[in-house]
Design a protein around this motif. Structure first.
Motif, mmCIF file in Angstrom:
data_model
loop_
_atom_site.group_PDB
_atom_site.id
_atom_site.type_symbol
_atom_site.label_atom_id
_atom_site.label_comp_id
_atom_site.label_asym_id
_atom_site.label_seq_id
_atom_site.Cartn_x
_atom_site.Cartn_y
_atom_site.Cartn_z
ATOM 1 N N THR A 28 0.835 -1.201 0.000
ATOM 2 C CA THR A 28 0.000 0.000 0.000
ATOM 3 C C THR A 28 0.867 1.247 0.000
ATOM 4 O O THR A 28 0.634 2.187 -0.771
ATOM 5 N N ARG A 77 -5.806 7.541 -1.970
ATOM 6 C CA ARG A 77 -5.738 7.961 -0.565
ATOM 7 C C ARG A 77 -7.105 7.870 0.101
ATOM 8 O O ARG A 77 -7.214 7.435 1.243
ATOM 9 N N ASP A 78 -8.141 8.285 -0.606
ATOM 10 C CA ASP A 78 -9.490 8.235 -0.047
ATOM 11 C C ASP A 78 -9.894 6.795 0.245
ATOM 12 O O ASP A 78 -10.469 6.503 1.295
ATOM 13 N N PHE A 79 -9.583 5.898 -0.663
ATOM 14 C CA PHE A 79 -9.898 4.474 -0.480
ATOM 15 C C PHE A 79 -9.224 3.925 0.776
ATOM 16 O O PHE A 79 -9.768 3.073 1.469
ATOM 17 N N LEU A 80 -8.038 4.435 1.078
ATOM 18 C CA LEU A 80 -7.297 3.975 2.252
ATOM 19 C C LEU A 80 -7.731 4.678 3.543
ATOM 20 O O LEU A 80 -7.208 4.405 4.605
ATOM 21 N N GLY A 81 -8.694 5.590 3.415
ATOM 22 C CA GLY A 81 -9.183 6.294 4.592
ATOM 23 C C GLY A 81 -8.408 7.553 4.924
ATOM 24 O O GLY A 81 -8.607 8.142 5.978
ATOM 25 N N LEU A 82 -7.525 7.968 4.030
ATOM 26 C CA LEU A 82 -6.759 9.203 4.230
ATOM 27 C C LEU A 82 -7.556 10.337 3.596
ATOM 28 O O LEU A 82 -7.392 10.657 2.435
ATOM 29 N N LYS A 83 -8.456 10.909 4.358
ATOM 30 C CA LYS A 83 -9.459 11.829 3.812
ATOM 31 C C LYS A 83 -8.936 13.204 3.443
ATOM 32 O O LYS A 83 -9.466 13.858 2.582
ATOM 33 N N SER A 84 -7.932 13.699 4.111
ATOM 34 C CA SER A 84 -7.475 15.059 3.873
ATOM 35 C C SER A 84 -6.466 15.102 2.726
ATOM 36 O O SER A 84 -5.363 14.593 2.839
#
Length: 109
Positions: A28, A77-84
């Motif tokens: 990842t 990044r969004d898929f991995l939960g890294l929202k910002s």
């Protein structure tokens, strides 16, 4: 930074190392790195184009390519939960004209 593999207890009481989770985390991180480098390369190509009089590539295509790379990084990044993702525009110095094209898909004939 990746954490070292954790020691886990199985249902039968034996201890094991979660090597698969560690390897998945490594992949990842590597995939995010590749996406970031691809964006950097696309932005560098756009910069080179602007600095080279009479460049032979279509600037609009270079802007779209950079936008596609940025979008791919944001989605990953969004898929991995890294929202910002706000800091990425500063970190990668993504121009506004590229950001305006993020998420716009060119129709292919």
């Amino acid at each position: 930074m990746l954490k070292a593999p954790q020691l886990r207890k199985l249902a039968n009481g034996e201890a094991t190392i979660d090597a698969f989770a560690y390897e998945a985390a490594q992949e990842t991180a590597a995939a995010l790195g590749r996406a970031g480098r691809k964006l950097e390369a696309a932005l560098a190509a756009l910069e080179r184009h602007d600095a080279t009089p009479g460049a032979n590539r279509d600037r609009t295509e270079l802007v779209q390519e950079a936008a596609d790379c940025a979008w791919a990084l944001f989605i990953q990044r969004d898929f991995l939960g890294l929202k910002s993702d706000h800091h990425l525009t500063r970190t990668y110095r993504i121009p506004d004209e590229v950001m305006r094209r993020v998420g716009i898909v060119k129709r292919r004939d």
